[in-house]
Write a protein that holds these residues in place. Structure first.
Motif, mmCIF file in Angstrom:
data_model
loop_
_atom_site.group_PDB
_atom_site.id
_atom_site.type_symbol
_atom_site.label_atom_id
_atom_site.label_comp_id
_atom_site.label_asym_id
_atom_site.label_seq_id
_atom_site.Cartn_x
_atom_site.Cartn_y
_atom_site.Cartn_z
ATOM 1 N N ALA A 1 24.952 19.053 -60.759
ATOM 2 C CA ALA A 1 24.209 17.962 -60.133
ATOM 3 C C ALA A 1 25.130 17.081 -59.314
ATOM 4 C CB ALA A 1 23.512 17.130 -61.213
ATOM 5 N N PHE A 2 26.422 17.091 -59.626
ATOM 6 C CA PHE A 2 27.336 16.217 -58.916
ATOM 7 C C PHE A 2 27.619 16.711 -57.501
ATOM 8 C CE2 PHE A 2 30.821 13.248 -58.585
ATOM 9 C CZ PHE A 2 30.382 12.243 -59.395
ATOM 10 N N ALA A 3 27.140 17.920 -57.172
ATOM 11 C CA ALA A 3 27.486 18.513 -55.873
ATOM 12 C C ALA A 3 26.981 17.671 -54.717
ATOM 13 C CB ALA A 3 26.924 19.923 -55.788
ATOM 14 N N VAL A 4 25.848 17.000 -54.864
ATOM 15 C CA VAL A 4 25.263 16.287 -53.732
ATOM 16 C C VAL A 4 25.441 14.783 -53.843
ATOM 17 C CG1 VAL A 4 23.588 18.065 -53.257
ATOM 18 C CG2 VAL A 4 23.025 16.261 -54.831
ATOM 19 N N VAL A 5 26.222 14.343 -54.822
ATOM 20 C CA VAL A 5 26.407 12.898 -54.984
ATOM 21 C C VAL A 5 27.595 12.457 -54.142
ATOM 22 C CG1 VAL A 5 26.941 11.083 -56.603
ATOM 23 C CG2 VAL A 5 25.464 12.929 -57.283
ATOM 24 N N PRO A 6 27.380 11.575 -53.161
ATOM 25 C CA PRO A 6 28.531 11.071 -52.393
ATOM 26 C C PRO A 6 29.280 10.041 -53.201
ATOM 27 C CG PRO A 6 26.518 10.089 -51.591
ATOM 28 C CD PRO A 6 26.112 11.028 -52.678
ATOM 29 N N PHE A 7 30.603 10.203 -53.305
ATOM 30 C CA PHE A 7 31.375 9.253 -54.101
ATOM 31 C C PHE A 7 32.274 8.413 -53.219
ATOM 32 C CE2 PHE A 7 34.769 12.289 -53.795
ATOM 33 C CZ PHE A 7 34.123 13.503 -53.860
ATOM 34 N N GLY A 8 31.895 8.227 -51.973
ATOM 35 C CA GLY A 8 32.671 7.380 -51.077
ATOM 36 C C GLY A 8 31.963 7.292 -49.743
ATOM 37 N N PHE B 1 34.223 13.207 -49.160
ATOM 38 C CA PHE B 1 33.708 12.393 -50.247
ATOM 39 C C PHE B 1 32.412 12.932 -50.816
ATOM 40 C CE2 PHE B 1 36.191 8.864 -48.162
ATOM 41 C CZ PHE B 1 37.250 9.048 -49.022
ATOM 42 N N ILE B 2 32.112 14.166 -50.516
ATOM 43 C CA ILE B 2 30.932 14.800 -51.118
ATOM 44 C C ILE B 2 31.210 16.289 -51.128
ATOM 45 C CG2 ILE B 2 29.700 14.972 -48.926
ATOM 46 C CD1 ILE B 2 27.144 14.417 -50.501
ATOM 47 N N ILE B 3 30.744 16.990 -52.147
ATOM 48 C CA ILE B 3 31.057 18.417 -52.217
ATOM 49 C C ILE B 3 30.208 19.184 -51.225
ATOM 50 C CG2 ILE B 3 30.969 20.424 -53.707
ATOM 51 C CD1 ILE B 3 31.648 18.624 -56.016
ATOM 52 N N ALA B 4 28.901 18.912 -51.225
ATOM 53 C CA ALA B 4 28.000 19.642 -50.333
ATOM 54 C C ALA B 4 27.349 18.642 -49.383
ATOM 55 C CB ALA B 4 26.943 20.378 -51.138
ATOM 56 N N PRO B 5 27.916 18.432 -48.205
ATOM 57 C CA PRO B 5 27.341 17.440 -47.298
ATOM 58 C C PRO B 5 26.080 17.955 -46.622
ATOM 59 C CG PRO B 5 29.251 18.446 -46.303
ATOM 60 C CD PRO B 5 29.127 19.044 -47.659
ATOM 61 N N ASN B 6 25.256 17.015 -46.189
ATOM 62 C CA ASN B 6 24.083 17.327 -45.374
ATOM 63 C C ASN B 6 23.075 18.213 -46.054
ATOM 64 O OD1 ASN B 6 24.624 15.802 -43.126
ATOM 65 N ND2 ASN B 6 26.123 17.310 -42.425
ATOM 66 N N ILE B 7 22.908 18.064 -47.365
ATOM 67 C CA ILE B 7 21.812 18.758 -48.039
ATOM 68 C C ILE B 7 20.607 17.830 -47.920
ATOM 69 C CG2 ILE B 7 20.991 19.681 -50.204
ATOM 70 C CD1 ILE B 7 23.231 21.257 -49.353
ATOM 71 N N LEU C 1 10.349 7.157 -50.119
ATOM 72 C CA LEU C 1 9.339 6.836 -49.117
ATOM 73 C C LEU C 1 9.853 5.758 -48.173
ATOM 74 C CD1 LEU C 1 6.023 6.830 -51.125
ATOM 75 C CD2 LEU C 1 6.683 8.354 -49.305
ATOM 76 N N MET C 2 10.569 4.788 -48.716
ATOM 77 C CA MET C 2 11.031 3.711 -47.851
ATOM 78 C C MET C 2 12.179 4.151 -46.967
ATOM 79 S SD MET C 2 10.776 0.479 -50.336
ATOM 80 C CE MET C 2 11.599 -0.531 -49.140
ATOM 81 N N SER C 3 12.991 5.100 -47.459
ATOM 82 C CA SER C 3 14.128 5.527 -46.651
ATOM 83 C C SER C 3 13.786 6.697 -45.745
ATOM 84 C CB SER C 3 15.293 5.937 -47.549
ATOM 85 O OG SER C 3 15.431 5.054 -48.609
ATOM 86 N N HIS C 4 12.641 7.290 -45.914
ATOM 87 C CA HIS C 4 12.214 8.448 -45.125
ATOM 88 C C HIS C 4 13.164 9.614 -45.253
ATOM 89 C CE1 HIS C 4 9.108 6.103 -43.232
ATOM 90 N NE2 HIS C 4 9.996 5.167 -42.999
ATOM 91 N N THR C 5 13.872 9.730 -46.330
ATOM 92 C CA THR C 5 14.763 10.874 -46.480
ATOM 93 C C THR C 5 15.034 11.119 -47.955
ATOM 94 O OG1 THR C 5 16.913 11.783 -45.978
ATOM 95 C CG2 THR C 5 16.800 9.430 -46.268
ATOM 96 N N LEU C 6 15.409 12.373 -48.258
ATOM 97 C CA LEU C 6 15.824 12.711 -49.616
ATOM 98 C C LEU C 6 17.333 12.801 -49.710
ATOM 99 C CD1 LEU C 6 13.272 15.475 -50.525
ATOM 100 C CD2 LEU C 6 13.654 13.445 -51.838
ATOM 101 N N ASN C 7 17.991 12.632 -48.567
ATOM 102 C CA ASN C 7 19.426 12.819 -48.534
ATOM 103 C C ASN C 7 20.119 11.584 -49.083
ATOM 104 O OD1 ASN C 7 22.052 13.288 -47.870
ATOM 105 N ND2 ASN C 7 21.542 14.260 -45.938
ATOM 106 N N LEU C 8 20.958 11.792 -50.089
ATOM 107 C CA LEU C 8 21.596 10.641 -50.732
ATOM 108 C C LEU C 8 22.520 9.896 -49.778
ATOM 109 C CD1 LEU C 8 22.411 11.918 -54.287
ATOM 110 C CD2 LEU C 8 21.071 9.964 -53.692
ATOM 111 N N GLU C 9 23.219 10.654 -48.902
ATOM 112 C CA GLU C 9 24.121 9.977 -47.962
ATOM 113 C C GLU C 9 23.341 9.030 -47.068
ATOM 114 O OE1 GLU C 9 26.363 12.990 -45.813
ATOM 115 O OE2 GLU C 9 25.694 14.357 -47.355
ATOM 116 N N LYS C 10 22.170 9.500 -46.595
ATOM 117 C CA LYS C 10 21.411 8.657 -45.676
ATOM 118 C C LYS C 10 20.827 7.454 -46.409
ATOM 119 C CE LYS C 10 20.282 12.350 -42.498
ATOM 120 N NZ LYS C 10 19.293 13.409 -42.273
ATOM 121 N N ILE C 11 20.344 7.673 -47.634
ATOM 122 C CA ILE C 11 19.821 6.535 -48.404
ATOM 123 C C ILE C 11 20.912 5.488 -48.570
ATOM 124 C CG2 ILE C 11 18.978 5.849 -50.664
ATOM 125 C CD1 ILE C 11 17.577 8.465 -50.890
#
Lengths: 244, 223, 173, 385
Positions: free
Chosen positions: D94-101, D112-118, D175-185
């Protein structure tokens, strides 16, 4: 006869795979399952070699081979295992492999959703029910299969027919309707949207399709889920306290 | 004897107030308590190998076999301690006393005490008519084998030689006269096994009452 | 691109056929429902592939509907299975053959039809859970010598003081 | 053709670094937990190995590595061996998509993320998280032990139930961020500054998310599946040595992940006014941002530890009531509120009073209903006397 002569390799591969699966079916005398597994896998690989070679990147082909092999292996193990808990676990692995195949086809959201729904909820419920219902361990009806030979022959005839159809179709067949509008355009209850390219933005396109083209179907599906929930609660047996 | 209905006090369950029913004040109060202990950190831990506990005077540790004034073992092999022992851990082999010991008929040729089986109840000490066996303050006796924890006569006498000059382990009893350990009224008042500081919060009693609620209604039910 | 499509379709067909095979041959109700879900997997894979061929999201949308239906099927099917289990105390599909033609033989294998002991006699039991692996071997717990030696120590000679040599011997072993 | 090859090496390096950091972090989290619990209980805690007991994890690790791995004779061997691995693997995944910076401001030699742009980041986390229950189920079932089986049954019911409010609560943010991508949120919140952190818009969702995550990771007060008083050890009763440690590492990794998610989804990630904003690009800004994020994560972990030593364990029916009767309707109402705001283009800040109002109203009604039920029961018992 001429057809058989032309396609004897494919038929032999089918027979090999079928024999392997039949060998692994639960029956009274226990036979070494590894032999059946090897037979089935050799047959499957021979069949796969008859399918037209892919022209994609190497990495994708490798991934596809891994996912497809694990999907079929786990499916065979699932239907032939004598322990229903193991069957459910092999089914979970099939689900994961199929999700890998989804991912390869740019259906990213679908892959994740399938994992959540199938592996996360459905198979867990199955394991739950097996643990609750089948408490005495191995049972005789898991050790025997019904008409293994006839069923295997029928099933692999079907597989052969499907693969033969697939093989006889030309590549043009697959691209006939590529430029057509979605079928929902002709549907009274839906609002057609523009066709987005499939590998651009999965979430957006899928959302458009679901909540534009198929809005009413989505509502219906939600209703079906609700009814199924109520039905399941109503059907589920009530037990007296302290028994299972 | 049945319980007299007069003595029974019926207590109704206290009514749950609104804020109690939400549990939020209780959670906040609990978090405040734990956080208070973090910010106001006063540990009561005793650092054991460096700091030794001050044991009460009646502490019962490893046994010893006392010697008399002439250095002989006091035991007369009467088997009272072995009989009294609830853990069945004492084994004595009696032998006729040597001719130059005129004050007794028997003496223990062997006296074996299994320290692993012993429950340190002190009954042997009570039973002994000649005050030969006593329990010392040694509490950290260990060994690497079980066999080494079975003490024979020599080991038990050695324990005596080591502890007789220790101020916490005086020779408490004298022949024919009870020693200070047996005179209970002269004993120091009982304290806990570990020392407690004066302002130790953990040792204080709980504050009475329920959180934010009136005292529970009490009613007597006549039979 | 085309071979790419074909191989996915082939895997979908194989999954569907294997699911059908499991549905035909297995006799455990739960495994049969699982096999039906396997067939649904094959269909889903095919639908997604077709959607990719047509460059539209309809295949994926349909697969989401399949997911919904599968969830309903699992819930309803399992509650039905549990209801059947409550009645028969078995998950054997061949137990439920009341609707067959009366002149046809029972689908159950002959040797099992003879020994029909499905419904357990004692109704009240403590709940048991499915054993995993093999049943533990409890033979040593019934070893008479151990019981006897334990009894001889506790009951028959409770207050005999042990002999010196025995104490030393028993400890030094 | 092989466009994924150049990114392979940095990905592998990032994975190795993150794995190492998480494993070390887990070991020190165990130490931190022991220390914090010692502070709360007026004890000292581990202080023997190294200064302040800082090398205690090393000593623990050596001891665990040297332990004998016992496989009881009556277990289902394959599943018994595989269950701890699943438990750890899924939480790590689960940590693969968590940005840590700050992902977009990383130096060229760092990621700063293992799998960017998911673009399905959150759904991926939930998918992987729903697999984590297999480790518990299989471990409990394969042990062939009634306590283990009971623990795993409880765990599966609990995890499957709490998945629903967990997903629902995040839905508002999505819904408020219009995205599921953690980096964008994260970057959306960072650009707006502290006033745009999601906690101001979704306080109720944050609460539900946090509590449900605690239940998902089997932490106290929701550790029904391994409660020592009833079930010996729950699903890991039969495990020992390295295999049991794998279960615990999985649990602590889950702890880290949910702390990261809470910080990123609701508390602006690495954003902090005046210290770390998107404009700040002084030397070493990325390091400061990572430290800010880590501080938020550590605060969250500390809060979890405090909760663990404060609130007693729930009963199982209370646990189920909490999710089905409280969290599910609340999170649904929250999502509906977000939909209203988006549909009619109201300013999003109205969600703050609305969340509080929702919480207060719902709390008032349920508490009143509970009190009425209790007083009715008391009257009934009085009549019986």
């Amino acid at each position: 006869m001429q057809w058989l002569e032309d396609h004897w390799q494919g038929v032999a591969a089918l027979v090999l795979m079928g024999a392997g699966v039949w060998w692994m079916m639960p029956r009274r005398t226990e036979w070494p399952k590894a032999i059946g597994m090897i037979l089935a896998l050799v047959g499957a690989f021979l069949l796969a070699s008859r399918i037209r070679a892919a022209e994609g990147p190497v990495g994708e082909t490798i991934l596809f081979s891994v996912f497809a092999t694990s999907a079929i292996t786990c499916a065979i193990l699932m239907i032939t295992n004598r322990n229903p808990v193991y069957s459910a676990l092999w089914f979970a692995l099939v689900t994961l492999s199929v999700c890998g195949l989804f991912w390869l086809q740019f259906a990213h959201f679908l892959a994740a959703a399938t994992v959540i729904v199938y592996a996360g909820a459905i198979v867990v419920t199955f394991v739950f029910v097996i643990m609750l219902a089948q408490q005495s361990g191995a049972t005789i009806y898991d050790q025997r299969s019904r008409q293994p030979f006839l069923a295997t022959v029928t099933a692999f005839l079907l597989l052969g027919a499907l693969l033969a159809t697939l093989r006889s179709s030309t590549s043009d067949d697959f691209h006939v309707a590529a430029q057509q509008t979605p079928a929902a355009a002709t549907n009274l209850l839906s609002r057609p949207t523009e066709n987005t390219p499939i590998d651009a933005d999965t979430m957006k396109g899928l959302g458009r399709s679901l909540f534009g083209d198929y809005l009413f179907a989505v509502e219906l599906a939600g209703m079906v889920l609700l009814i199924a929930t109520i039905g399941a609660i109503a059907i589920a047996p009530r037990r007296s306290r302290g028994t299972l | 004897m049945p319980i007299d209905p007069k003595d029974v006090t019926w207590i109704t369950e206290p009514e749950l107030g609104f804020w109690e029913a939400t549990f939020l004040p209780a959670i906040m109060k609990g978090l405040k308590t734990t956080l208070g202990h973090v910010t106001d950190y006063r540990p009561v831990t005793q650092q054991y190998p460096e700091q030794r506990p001050i044991l009460p005077q009646h502490y019962r540790g490893v046994h010893r076999l006392n010697r008399d004034e002439k250095g002989r073992v006091k035991c007369v092999a009467c088997m009272l301690c072995a009989t009294a022992c609830p853990a069945n851990c004492i084994a004595i082999e009696a032998a006729p006393a040597p001719p130059d010991w005129p004050d007794r008929d028997k003496f223990p040729a062997e006296f074996v005490l299994d320290e692993l089986r012993c429950i340190y109840c002190g009954m042997c000490e009570e039973a002994c008519p000649v005050d030969a066996i006593e329990l010392t303050h040694i509490y950290d006796m260990t060994s690497e084998t079980r066999a080494a924890m079975v003490f024979d006569k020599n080991k038990l006498l050695n324990v005596y030689d080591e502890t007789k000059d220790n101020p916490v382990d005086p020779v408490r009893t004298h022949r024919g006269r009870l020693g200070p350990a047996s005179e209970l009224e002269n004993l120091a008042t009982l304290g806990p096994a570990t020392s407690v500081e004066r302002d130790d919060r953990a040792a204080k009693a709980n504050t009475p009452g329920v959180i934010g609620a009136p005292p529970p209604a009490v009613r007597n039910v006549s039979p | 691109m085309t071979g790419d499509i074909e191989r996915f379709l082939a895997v979908g067909a194989a999954l569907f056929v294997l699911g059908a095979l499991g549905f035909f041959t297995r006799r455990n109700l739960i495994v049969m429902v699982l096999s039906a879900e396997l067939m649904l997997h094959g269909v889903s894979l095919t639908l997604v592939t077709f959607g990719r061929v047509h460059n539209s999201f309809e295949g994926q949308a349909f697969t989401i509907f399949i997911l919904t239906v599968a969830a309903c099927e699992a819930g309803l099917g399992l509650s039905l299975v549990l209801a059947l289990y409550q009645k028969s105390k078995t998950l054997d599909i061949d137990f439920w053959t009341e609707l067959r033609e009366p002149d046809l033989p029972s689908p159950r294998v002959q040797e099992e039809a003879a020994q029909r002991a499905y419904v357990e006699a004692s109704p009240a039991q403590y709940p048991r859970l499915t054993p995993a692996g093999r049943v533990p071997d409890l033979a040593h717990e019934r070893d008479p010598r151990l019981v006897d030696s334990a009894r001889s120590q506790t009951a028959e000679s409770p207050l005999q003081p042990p002999l010196v040599k025995e104490v030393i011997k028993s400890v030094s072993h | 053709m092989n466009d994924w090859l150049p990114s392979l090496i940095p990905t592998l390096i990032t994975i190795a670094v993150v794995l190492g950091a998480i494993l070390t972090g887990c070991m020190y989290l165990v130490l931190a937990e022991r220390k914090v619990s010692a502070w709360m209980q007026d004890r000292i805690g581990p202080n023997r190995v190294g200064p302040m007991g800082l090398f205690q994890p090393v000593a623990d690790g050596i001891k665990i590595l040297l332990k004998e791995g016992v496989i009881p004779s009556h277990v289902d061997k394959w599943l018994f061996l595989i269950a701890p691995a699943i438990s750890m693997f899924t939480t790590m995944l689960a940590f693969a998509v968590v940005p840590f910076g700050p992902v977009d401001q990383a130096p060229s030699w760092l990621r700063f993320i293992i799998a960017p742009n998911i673009d399905i980041g959150l759904v991926f986390i939930f998918a992987v998280g729903s697999l984590a229950v297999y480790g518990v189920i299989l471990g409990g079932w394969a042990s062939n032990n009634k306590y283990s089986a009971l623990g795993s049954l409880r765990a599966s019911a609990q995890v499957v139930s709490y998945e629903i409010p967990l997903g629902m609560s995040v839905l508002g943010v999505v819904l408020m961020s219009h995205t599921l991508n953690l980096e964008k949120i994260l970057s959306l919140q960072a650009e707006g500054g502290i006033a745009h952190w999601n906690i101001w818009y979704q306080p109720l969702a944050a609460l539900i998310f946090y509590v449900s995550s605690l239940a998902e990771s089997n932490r106290l007060p929701f550790d029904l599946s391994e409660c020592e008083q009833e079930l010996v050890g729950g699903y890991h009763t039969e495990y020992g040595g390295l295999r049991m440690v794998l279960f615990f590492v999985g649990e602590y990794t889950h702890l880290v992940t949910i702390s990261f998610l809470t910080s990123i989804l609701f508390f602006g990630g690495w954003n902090f006014p005046w210290i770390a904003t998107p404009e700040s690009n002084y030397f070493g800004a990325w390091l400061v941002k990572i430290l800010v994020l880590l501080a938020k994560v550590l605060f969250s972990i500390f809060l979890i530890m405090m909760i663990r030593w404060t609130i007693p364990r729930f009963r199982f029916d209370q646990l189920m009531e909490l999710t089905w009767k409280v969290f599910l309707p609340l999170s649904l109402a929250n999502v509906v509120a977000v939909m209203f705001v988006l549909q009619f283009a109201w300013p999003p800040i109205v969600l703050l009073p609305f969340s509080i109002l929702l919480f207060a109203l719902f709390g008032f009604f349920t508490v009143t209903a509970k009190r009425m039920e209790l007083s009715r029961r008391r009257r009934a018992s009085l009549v019986m006397q």
